[in-house]
Scaffold this motif. Sequence first.
Motif, PDB file in Angstrom:
ATOM      1  N   ARG A  26       0.852  -1.189   0.000  1.00 33.31           N
ATOM      2  CA  ARG A  26       0.000   0.000   0.000  1.00 33.31           C
ATOM      3  C   ARG A  26       0.890   1.241   0.000  1.00 33.31           C
ATOM      4  O   ARG A  26       1.844   1.322   0.760  1.00 33.31           O
ATOM      5  CB  ARG A  26      -0.891   0.010   1.233  1.00 33.31           C
ATOM      6  CG  ARG A  26      -1.796   1.213   1.307  1.00 33.31           C
ATOM      7  CD  ARG A  26      -2.698   1.132   2.486  1.00 33.31           C
ATOM      8  NE  ARG A  26      -3.610   0.023   2.277  1.00 33.31           N
ATOM      9  CZ  ARG A  26      -4.620  -0.248   3.077  1.00 33.31           C
ATOM     10  NH1 ARG A  26      -4.824   0.471   4.147  1.00 33.31           N
ATOM     11  NH2 ARG A  26      -5.409  -1.266   2.824  1.00 33.31           N
ATOM     12  N   GLN A  27       0.571   2.183  -0.897  1.00 30.77           N
ATOM     13  CA  GLN A  27       1.339   3.420  -0.983  1.00 30.77           C
ATOM     14  C   GLN A  27       0.373   4.595  -1.029  1.00 30.77           C
ATOM     15  O   GLN A  27      -0.566   4.597  -1.827  1.00 30.77           O
ATOM     16  CB  GLN A  27       2.220   3.425  -2.224  1.00 30.77           C
ATOM     17  CG  GLN A  27       3.039   4.690  -2.356  1.00 30.77           C
ATOM     18  CD  GLN A  27       3.949   4.641  -3.573  1.00 30.77           C
ATOM     19  OE1 GLN A  27       4.071   3.621  -4.222  1.00 30.77           O
ATOM     20  NE2 GLN A  27       4.578   5.752  -3.876  1.00 30.77           N
ATOM     21  N   ARG A  28       0.612   5.551  -0.173  1.00 32.56           N
ATOM     22  CA  ARG A  28      -0.198   6.768  -0.180  1.00 32.56           C
ATOM     23  C   ARG A  28       0.215   7.611  -1.373  1.00 32.56           C
ATOM     24  O   ARG A  28       1.396   7.842  -1.601  1.00 32.56           O
ATOM     25  CB  ARG A  28       0.020   7.576   1.107  1.00 32.56           C
ATOM     26  CG  ARG A  28      -0.341   6.882   2.383  1.00 32.56           C
ATOM     27  CD  ARG A  28      -1.798   6.856   2.684  1.00 32.56           C
ATOM     28  NE  ARG A  28      -2.465   8.112   2.482  1.00 32.56           N
ATOM     29  CZ  ARG A  28      -3.352   8.599   3.311  1.00 32.56           C
ATOM     30  NH1 ARG A  28      -3.635   7.980   4.420  1.00 32.56           N
ATOM     31  NH2 ARG A  28      -3.976   9.722   3.035  1.00 32.56           N
ATOM     32  N   ARG A  32      -5.482  12.526  -3.702  1.00 28.99           N
ATOM     33  CA  ARG A  32      -6.471  11.551  -3.219  1.00 28.99           C
ATOM     34  C   ARG A  32      -6.433  10.229  -3.981  1.00 28.99           C
ATOM     35  O   ARG A  32      -7.448   9.568  -4.160  1.00 28.99           O
ATOM     36  CB  ARG A  32      -7.869  12.135  -3.275  1.00 28.99           C
ATOM     37  CG  ARG A  32      -8.059  13.333  -2.414  1.00 28.99           C
ATOM     38  CD  ARG A  32      -9.465  13.821  -2.482  1.00 28.99           C
ATOM     39  NE  ARG A  32      -9.599  15.064  -1.737  1.00 28.99           N
ATOM     40  CZ  ARG A  32     -10.643  15.835  -1.797  1.00 28.99           C
ATOM     41  NH1 ARG A  32     -11.659  15.511  -2.553  1.00 28.99           N
ATOM     42  NH2 ARG A  32     -10.693  16.931  -1.099  1.00 28.99           N
ATOM     43  N   ASP A  34      -4.595   6.513  -3.988  1.00 28.51           N
ATOM     44  CA  ASP A  34      -3.744   5.558  -3.285  1.00 28.51           C
ATOM     45  C   ASP A  34      -3.535   4.339  -4.166  1.00 28.51           C
ATOM     46  O   ASP A  34      -4.396   3.982  -4.969  1.00 28.51           O
ATOM     47  CB  ASP A  34      -4.377   5.098  -1.972  1.00 28.51           C
ATOM     48  CG  ASP A  34      -4.460   6.223  -0.962  1.00 28.51           C
ATOM     49  OD1 ASP A  34      -3.715   7.206  -1.111  1.00 28.51           O
ATOM     50  OD2 ASP A  34      -5.271   6.116  -0.033  1.00 28.51           O
TER      51      ASP A  34
END
Length: 67
Positions: A26-28, A32, A34
Amino acid sequence: MPVLGSVRDEESIGRSRYDGMNISYRQRGFHRVDLIVNYTLARAVGYDQDGGSFRYYPRDHRNLSRR
């Protein structure tokens, strides 16, 4: 009433083994957005007198309504 497809309940009545590995990343992001990636690698093996208690049914991934 909609017509439902076949339902199979597989059960190992002999000795069996299940191995599985789940990987998640998971990468921010920005604006808005991801990025989420999931991968699962799994294998089930049955040891039985008749050569195996799990069946592998052939599937046509282009035509899911075909059994």
